[in-house]
Design an enzyme around this catalytic site. Structure first.
Site, PDB file in Angstrom:
ATOM      1  N   HIS A  94      54.706  37.188  43.744  1.00 36.78           N
ATOM      2  CA  HIS A  94      53.541  37.592  44.528  1.00 36.78           C
ATOM      3  C   HIS A  94      52.327  36.810  44.044  1.00 36.78           C
ATOM      4  O   HIS A  94      52.144  36.623  42.845  1.00 36.78           O
ATOM      5  CB  HIS A  94      53.282  39.092  44.369  1.00 36.78           C
ATOM      6  CG  HIS A  94      52.335  39.648  45.386  1.00 36.78           C
ATOM      7  ND1 HIS A  94      50.979  39.363  45.386  1.00 36.78           N
ATOM      8  CD2 HIS A  94      52.548  40.467  46.449  1.00 36.78           C
ATOM      9  CE1 HIS A  94      50.401  39.981  46.400  1.00 36.78           C
ATOM     10  NE2 HIS A  94      51.319  40.660  47.058  1.00 36.78           N
ATOM     11  N   GLY A 183      28.802  36.807  36.150  1.00 35.96           N
ATOM     12  CA  GLY A 183      29.536  36.313  34.997  1.00 35.96           C
ATOM     13  C   GLY A 183      29.456  34.811  34.817  1.00 35.96           C
ATOM     14  O   GLY A 183      28.753  34.109  35.553  1.00 35.96           O
ATOM     15  N   PRO A 184      30.182  34.290  33.829  1.00 29.03           N
ATOM     16  CA  PRO A 184      30.153  32.853  33.522  1.00 29.03           C
ATOM     17  C   PRO A 184      30.797  32.024  34.619  1.00 29.03           C
ATOM     18  O   PRO A 184      31.529  32.536  35.464  1.00 29.03           O
ATOM     19  CB  PRO A 184      30.959  32.769  32.219  1.00 29.03           C
ATOM     20  CG  PRO A 184      31.859  33.960  32.256  1.00 29.03           C
ATOM     21  CD  PRO A 184      31.087  35.043  32.936  1.00 29.03           C
ATOM     22  N   GLY A 192      40.714  35.200  33.150  1.00 28.01           N
ATOM     23  CA  GLY A 192      40.665  34.563  34.460  1.00 28.01           C
ATOM     24  C   GLY A 192      39.462  34.970  35.276  1.00 28.01           C
ATOM     25  O   GLY A 192      38.333  34.938  34.807  1.00 28.01           O
TER      26      GLY A 192
END
Length: 263
Positions: A94, A183-184, A192
């Protein structure tokens, strides 16, 4: 299901790992630390090596501030997944982005989509700032209403990285092709990237087809989907599911207009 419908706010999350019992116990334990938050459904798929949780809570005035139990519980679940899952050891048929694939918020009862979107955005901010993980928004949580499938295509979600239509280990480069909303700008192999959004309720179901001819089943799935000229609010894709079985995974984005029997 009646009990689920009485709740005011609902969230689904998909996580890449179904074989690691210790990890799942850690994730489920995280929700029990917060009063008024409950896991009402857990969907495990051994072939996909994937687990989805449905978590519910009442929407209260403090749900979107720092003291809200639901907001804290969601972030705690995400952190538990990051701490307990090693994506380098993961393999399944998946698609997935990384450890925590997808968090979707859905309003129930009297809660509005706007309130739900606000909560989703705050959770995304928490993941981006506190956990330092790139986070993208979609649906009502995104200022332009960006669609989930578009973000996934931009991030390479639908492209297997191993033989046999498998997604294995971490995905490619840490440099993201899409600028995150929170975020970064770079992803790490361990965490991830996370996608967080808010929409009205979406129906999901899988149709097993007993064949190994995935090319033929892909043609069928495309014909019933909006992208292939089928029902506009239907998304469908074909995925290998064990030996000699291919599933057509379907999302009904407007279940009040089109039901599964029509698809």
């Amino acid at each position: 299901m009646n009990g689920m419908k009485k709740t005011n706010s609902k969230r689904r999350r998909q996580k890449a790992e179904s074989h690691n019992r210790t990890a799942l116990e850690s994730i489920e334990k995280a929700t029990k630390l917060y009063q008024g938050v409950a896991v009402v459904n857990k969907f495990e798929d051994e072939a996909y090596n994937r687990v989805g949780y449905t978590i519910v809570s009442k929407f209260t005035p403090n749900a979107v501030d720092g003291s809200g139990a639901f907001r804290k519980a969601v972030v705690a679940v995400v952190k538990a997944a990051f701490d307990s899952i090693d994506l380098e050891l993961h393999c399944g048929t998946h698609p997935r982005l990384r450890v925590v694939d997808h968090i979707s918020f859905h309003p129930r009862a009297q809660t509005s989509l706007g309130e739900t979107a606000r909560l989703a955005k705050l959770v995304a901010t928490d993941i981006g700032s506190s956990l330092q993980v790139p986070t993208s928004l979609y649906g009502a949580a995104h200022q332009e209403g960006k669609k989930l499938d578009l973000i996934r295509r931009q991030l390479g979600y639908f492209n297997p990285n191993s033989e046999g239509n498998q997604w294995e280990g971490a995905l490619g480069s840490d440099c993201l092709p899409l600028k995150p909303d929170e975020g970064p700008y770079q992803a790490t192999p361990t965490e991830g990237v996370v996608v967080v959004g808010a929409t009205q309720w979406v129906d999901n179901y899988n149709v097993p087809i007993f064949t190994n001819k995935i090319t033929a089943v892909r043609r069928i799935s495309r014909r019933v989907s909006g992208r292939g000229g089928g029902i506009p609010s239907v998304q469908a894709m074909a995925l290998a599911h064990g030996e000699d079985i291919i599933e057509v995974a379907c999302n009904l984005l407007e279940p009040s207009k089109f039901i599964a029997d029509q698809v």
